[in-house]
Scaffold this active site. Structure first.
Site, short mmCIF file in Angstrom:
data_model
loop_
_atom_site.label_atom_id
_atom_site.label_comp_id
_atom_site.label_asym_id
_atom_site.label_seq_id
_atom_site.Cartn_x
_atom_site.Cartn_y
_atom_site.Cartn_z
N GLU A 126 -4.87 -4.76 10.87
CA GLU A 126 -3.89 -3.68 11.00
C GLU A 126 -4.10 -2.95 12.31
O GLU A 126 -4.91 -1.99 12.36
CB GLU A 126 -4.02 -2.70 9.83
CG GLU A 126 -3.73 -3.30 8.48
CD GLU A 126 -3.16 -2.27 7.51
OE1 GLU A 126 -2.15 -2.56 6.89
OE2 GLU A 126 -3.73 -1.17 7.40
N HIS B 61 -9.40 1.05 5.50
CA HIS B 61 -8.11 1.33 6.13
C HIS B 61 -8.32 2.34 7.26
O HIS B 61 -9.13 3.25 7.14
CB HIS B 61 -7.12 1.89 5.09
CG HIS B 61 -5.71 1.89 5.59
ND1 HIS B 61 -5.26 2.80 6.51
CD2 HIS B 61 -4.67 1.06 5.33
CE1 HIS B 61 -3.99 2.54 6.78
NE2 HIS B 61 -3.60 1.48 6.07
N SER C 37 3.90 -1.86 10.37
CA SER C 37 5.37 -1.91 10.54
C SER C 37 5.96 -3.28 10.23
O SER C 37 6.96 -3.68 10.83
CB SER C 37 5.78 -1.44 11.94
OG SER C 37 5.37 -0.10 12.14
N GLU D 168 -6.70 4.78 8.18
CA GLU D 168 -6.48 6.19 7.80
C GLU D 168 -7.74 6.76 7.14
O GLU D 168 -8.06 7.94 7.32
CB GLU D 168 -5.27 6.29 6.87
CG GLU D 168 -3.97 6.06 7.64
CD GLU D 168 -2.83 5.47 6.82
OE1 GLU D 168 -2.90 5.47 5.58
OE2 GLU D 168 -1.88 4.97 7.45
N GLY E 261 2.93 2.51 10.78
CA GLY E 261 3.87 3.61 10.59
C GLY E 261 4.60 4.02 11.85
O GLY E 261 5.21 5.08 11.90
N ASN F 58 0.87 -1.18 0.00
CA ASN F 58 0.00 0.00 0.00
C ASN F 58 0.91 1.23 0.00
O ASN F 58 1.49 1.56 1.02
CB ASN F 58 -0.88 -0.04 1.26
CG ASN F 58 -1.73 1.21 1.41
OD1 ASN F 58 -1.79 2.06 0.49
ND2 ASN F 58 -2.38 1.36 2.55
N TRP F 59 1.00 1.86 -1.16
CA TRP F 59 1.92 3.00 -1.28
C TRP F 59 1.39 4.25 -0.56
O TRP F 59 2.10 5.21 -0.39
CB TRP F 59 2.16 3.35 -2.75
CG TRP F 59 2.88 2.31 -3.54
CD1 TRP F 59 3.18 1.02 -3.15
CD2 TRP F 59 3.40 2.44 -4.87
NE1 TRP F 59 3.85 0.38 -4.16
CE2 TRP F 59 4.00 1.20 -5.23
CE3 TRP F 59 3.41 3.48 -5.82
CZ2 TRP F 59 4.60 1.00 -6.47
CZ3 TRP F 59 4.00 3.27 -7.05
CH2 TRP F 59 4.60 2.05 -7.37
N LYS F 60 0.12 4.26 -0.23
CA LYS F 60 -0.54 5.44 0.36
C LYS F 60 -0.29 6.65 -0.57
O LYS F 60 -0.22 6.45 -1.78
CB LYS F 60 -0.05 5.66 1.79
CG LYS F 60 -0.18 4.38 2.63
CD LYS F 60 0.04 4.56 4.09
CE LYS F 60 -0.13 3.23 4.81
NZ LYS F 60 0.04 3.33 6.25
P1 13P Z 1 3.31 0.53 7.62
O1 13P Z 1 3.82 -0.77 7.04
O2 13P Z 1 4.02 1.73 7.06
O3 13P Z 1 3.26 0.50 9.11
O4 13P Z 1 1.80 0.69 7.11
C1 13P Z 1 0.93 -0.38 7.25
C2 13P Z 1 -0.30 -0.05 6.52
O5 13P Z 1 -1.05 0.83 6.92
C3 13P Z 1 -0.59 -0.79 5.28
O6 13P Z 1 -1.87 -0.54 4.83
#
Ligand code: 13P
Length: 254
Positions: free
Chosen positions: A171, A99, A217, A101, A177, A9-11
């Site tokens: 998650e 997600h 992470s 976020e 993150g 997931n590149w966000k």
């Molecule tokens: P990180 O791997 O950067 O913690 O992010 C996880 C994530 O939110 C994947 O959707």
């Protein structure tokens, strides 16, 4: 039997140019290592890059295309939005939904996510449905009730046929993150719980066949330990999916 999946997931990261370079590196490494036998790789770049990146991926190959979100309606006057049908038309196969976020910054709730799930399934796409508790919830010892409610309200309204298309991603918000990964025991405990909930809502076969990913992470160092757990079927990777070497190491962790 269920698939193992490693999804990146590149966000909201990378320019188009950086993204193309990353995909070309990943494609070469995945081919070189011929690792793909037991893992499906999904790349979920930002929406404007989907079409071009999709064209770089070999049809029937190990790398599949995913989107990070979509609108719940099929088409219409929704300025700035992208529909599941449009995603399908550029070769997208998976859509990340729910997600944390999006739940937090865009106020997506169970009701809206239910509509998005239906839209994604109606377009012939596969949802990667995310759930996860906050640190506060974990510290209050309410993780399992919280996750059960997220599954019940967000996901278990689907029919058996619809649910068969779903990938679940656990998650924990406190691990996203932050560099603070769930231990493999914590991940396994929750994944086994999720599988049990699926068995109750559907049946034992559905539970066995559902891919459940861990996200938060995950990196080249901890992936092997996480993926060795019986109910962890891969990862949804944020930061570490932006570096070809790290991401490929994660894919190789199976
Ligand atoms: P990180 O791997 O950067 O913690 O992010 C996880 C994530 O939110 C994947 O959707």
């Amino acid at each position: 039997m269920r698939k193992n999946i490693v999804a990146g997931n590149w966000k909201m990261n990378m320019t188009y140019q950086d993204g193309l370079a990353l995909v070309s590196e990943i494609t070469n490494m995945v081919a070189d290592e011929t690792l793909a036998a037991n893992v499906e790789v999904v790349l979920a770049p930002p929406a404007p890059f989907l079409h071009s990146i999709g064209k770089l991926l070999v049809a029937g190959g190990p790398i599949h295309l995913g989107a990070q979100n979509c609108h719940q309606k099929e088409s219409g006057a929704y300025t700035g939005e992208v529909s599941a049908k449009q995603l399908h038309s550029v070769g997208v196969e998976y859509v990340i939904l729910g997600h944390s976020e999006r739940r937090q910054y865009f106020r997506e709730d169970d009701e809206l996510l239910s509509q998005k799930l239906k839209a994604v399934l109606a377009a012939g796409l596969k949802p990667i449905f995310c759930i996860g508790e906050s640190l506060e919830t974990r510290e209050a010892d309410e993780t399992f009730e919280y996750l059960a409610a997220q599954l019940q309200n967000g996901l278990f309204h689907l029919s058996n046929e619809e649910f068969a298309q779903v990938v679940v991603a656990y998650e924990p918000i406190w691990a996203i993150g932050t560099g603070k990964t769930a231990t493999s025991q914590q991940a396994q405990e929750v994944h086994a719980f999720i599988r049990e909930q699926i068995a109750r809502a559907y049946d034992a076969e559905a539970a066995l066949n559902t891919t459940i990913l861990y996200g938060g992470s995950a990196n080249a160092q901890n992936a092997r330990e996480l993926f060795s757990q019986p109910d962890v079927d891969g990862g949804l990777i944020g930061g570490a999916s932006l570096k070809s070497r790290d991401f490929t190491e994660i894919i190789k962790s199976f």
